[in-house]
Design an enzyme around this catalytic site. Structure first.
Site, short mmCIF file in Angstrom:
data_model
loop_
_atom_site.label_atom_id
_atom_site.label_comp_id
_atom_site.label_asym_id
_atom_site.label_seq_id
_atom_site.Cartn_x
_atom_site.Cartn_y
_atom_site.Cartn_z
N HIS A 272 0.83 -1.21 0.00
CA HIS A 272 0.00 0.00 0.00
C HIS A 272 0.87 1.27 0.00
O HIS A 272 0.72 2.15 -0.85
CB HIS A 272 -0.92 -0.02 1.23
CG HIS A 272 -1.83 1.18 1.33
ND1 HIS A 272 -3.13 1.16 0.88
CD2 HIS A 272 -1.63 2.43 1.82
CE1 HIS A 272 -3.69 2.35 1.08
NE2 HIS A 272 -2.79 3.14 1.67
N GLU A 273 1.79 1.33 0.94
CA GLU A 273 2.63 2.54 1.04
C GLU A 273 3.53 2.68 -0.18
O GLU A 273 3.85 3.79 -0.61
CB GLU A 273 3.45 2.54 2.34
CG GLU A 273 2.62 2.51 3.64
CD GLU A 273 1.58 3.62 3.74
OE1 GLU A 273 1.79 4.70 3.17
OE2 GLU A 273 0.55 3.39 4.41
N HIS A 276 1.74 4.62 -2.82
CA HIS A 276 1.85 6.07 -2.58
C HIS A 276 3.23 6.57 -3.00
O HIS A 276 3.38 7.60 -3.64
CB HIS A 276 1.67 6.37 -1.08
CG HIS A 276 0.25 6.31 -0.60
ND1 HIS A 276 -0.76 7.08 -1.12
CD2 HIS A 276 -0.34 5.58 0.40
CE1 HIS A 276 -1.91 6.82 -0.47
NE2 HIS A 276 -1.66 5.91 0.45
N GLU A 302 -4.85 7.78 -2.96
CA GLU A 302 -5.36 6.49 -2.47
C GLU A 302 -5.60 5.52 -3.63
O GLU A 302 -5.52 4.30 -3.45
CB GLU A 302 -6.65 6.67 -1.67
CG GLU A 302 -6.43 7.06 -0.22
CD GLU A 302 -5.56 6.09 0.58
OE1 GLU A 302 -5.83 4.88 0.57
OE2 GLU A 302 -4.59 6.54 1.21
ZN ZN Z 1 -3.08 5.27 1.90
#
Ligand code: ZN
Length: 507
Positions: A272-273, A276, A302
């Site tokens: 997830h990170e 980003h 997101e």
């Molecule tokens: Zn996030």
């Protein structure tokens, strides 16, 4: 004529220097903040907060100074604006937006609010720990009161809540979001209940065990390499709560948290990170050092993290390729097949707590918060009304009633900190991601074969071309239209979820 030209050039140069200076203050503050959250000694924390606060207020003073106002006016003159490059024009309009928003709030009012918000966060923490909503209610009413004053000063848009929404997702309106969320809710509520009634539930019991932290760390790094995270321009560390932070274009950092009893927490947190981080690492170098060198909105950000975490990271082809690599590190714990592992990572279970929710029901948690925020700012709901509204909506959409306020209306920090209009970004991210994946599947016809072979470069390249490289130069609406040829449409997320869960749960 010559004089006008040099005046304009001087103003532009001074303006660009001002923007660079603000970026550098922010860069220093980000690095100190990262250090504070990853490894600074406990006794150093108080002094450190003061330095960060000082840098932030210096940057704020620069951004709102009368000189900035003068420069903006000069550069916005009709004869001048047309001569600016695309980048400079966008820098001027973005700086104008921040400037107007900030100078409209009297400093004294803002100071009062900052003090209140910090007290309110502490009060919330205590109230949640003691399951005592009444102790927090007064703070929440005051935070809502200040936010309403800000809306009046900024100037309400179509509705009062629109003003808040626009701050996190520029251009997004209540009218548009109502349509999108209503149809999403209409599809997801019955889908979630059909899943709940299915007898084909994935097995998760095998996930229990002890997973050596060093091996988890090594696997996280391996995953980052596979995804294409640039270690020459970034790093991974540990923190209590995982986050991504950008120091500058060449220094983008993420953190994760390794739980010895759960191998998937750090794994999916890292992916997830990384989503980003890769967004921030792949902005065009043309924007480096300017305030446009970052993701364009919370929602688009997101979409990038959730695309990698869910669309790719929770797909069957991904685990066909990588399960063996994970299993070889934990042969004692993971004795199941790749298919069983894949299924275990895609269980849907209505639950009370947003941050523990699966990728389907998560959206319902967000819709509930969105509807309540609208009731507060467009309908005049008071803090005293919220627990009952909350519980009623959880019963209606998720079929659950929170036994306590701690498991209900008190679970999120956001409202205590005055963050209203923020929640929709999470669900917008899911919808943008699904819509982008649909276009990607058509433009890269062998996309899922590539995933099954661990060849992720062309997927990353697609995202760089269509999303990452633009930084803040394009708005969220321009990004989704440019990338997919269509405005945001919730039907792509619905189709993705229906296809995936019909197969897994044999609906
Ligand atoms: Zn996030």
């Amino acid at each position: 004529m010559a004089e006008t030209s040099s005046t304009y050039e001087k103003a532009l140069q001074e303006f660009r220097e001002l923007d660079r200076k603000i970026c550098r203050y922010n860069e220093a503050a980000s690095l100190l903040n990262w250090d504070m959250r990853t490894g600074a000694p406990r006794k150093g924390l108080d002094g450190r907060s003061e330095v960060i606060g000082m840098l932030a207020s210096e940057a704020f003073l620069l951004a709102t100074s009368p000189r900035t106002g003068e420069l903006l006016e000069q550069l916005e003159e009709p004869g001048t604006e047309g001569r600016l490059s695309e980048i400079d024009r966008k820098l001027v309009s973005e700086t104008r937006k921040t400037y107007d928003r900030s100078v409209k709030i009297p400093p004294k009012l803002y100071e009062e609010y900052v003090v209140l918000a910090s007290q309110s966060e502490s009060a919330w923490e205590e109230a949640r720990a003691n399951n005592d909503y009444a102790a927090f209610q007064g703070y929440l009413d005051r935070i809502i009161g200040y936010t309403n004053q800000f809306i009046d000063l900024w100037g309400p848009k179509e509705t009062r809540y629109d003003t808040l929404l626009d701050d996190y997702e520029p251009g997004m309106t209540v009218a548009e979001l109502d349509g999108i969320f209503n149809s999403l809710r209409g599809e997801l509520v019955p889908l979630a209940s059909a899943i709940a009634e299915s007898s084909n539930k994935p097995d998760r019991d095998f996930l229990q065990g002890h997973f050596d932290k060093e091996k988890q760390k090594e696997f996280s790094r391996y995953m980052l390499e596979q995804l294409g995270f640039d270690f020459e321009a970034g790093r991974i560390d540990e923190s209590m709560h995982p986050f991504q932070t950008t120091i500058n274009l060449q220094d983008v950092r993420i953190t994760t948290r390794y739980l010895p009893e759960d191998v998937t927490s750090a794994l999916f947190g890292t992916i997830h990170e990384a989503g980003h981080a890769m967004y921030e690492q792949n902005v065009t170098p043309e924007l480096a050092g300017t305030s446009l060198c970052r993701g364009t909105s919370m929602g688009i950000h997101e979409s990038q993290s959730r695309f990698w975490e869910n669309t790719i990271g929770r797909s069957r082809p991904f685990w066909q390729r990588y399960y063996g690599d994970l299993q070889s590190r934990f042969p004692e714990q993971l004795k199941v097949s790749a298919e069983q592992f894949y299924r275990s990572q895609n269980t849907v279970q209505p639950s009370l707590i947003r941050i523990e929710a699966d990728e389907l029901t998560y959206n319902l948690h967000i819709i509930i918060r969105y509807e309540i925020e609208k009731m507060i700012f467009n309908g005049g709901a008071k803090a005293a009304d919220l627990p009952a509204i909350w519980n009623e909506k959880y019963r209606e959409y998720l079929g659950l009633t929170p036994p306590t306020d701690a498991d209900g209306v008190l679970q999120d920090v956001h409202w205590s900190a005055g963050l209203f209009g923020y929640f929709p970004s999470y669900s917008l991210g899911n919808m943008y991601a699904a819509q982008m994946a649909d276009t990607m599947e058509r433009q890269l016809p062998n996309m899922w074969e590539l995933v099954a072979r661990g060849e992720l470069a062309s997927i990353r390249e697609w995202l760089t071309q269509n999303v990452h490289r633009h930084g803040k130069l394009l708005t969220p609406k321009e990004i989704i239209l440019g990338a997919t040829g269509k405005p945001l449409d919730s039907s792509y997320l619905v189709k993705y979820l229906k296809d995936k869960y019909t197969d897994i749960y044999k609906l």
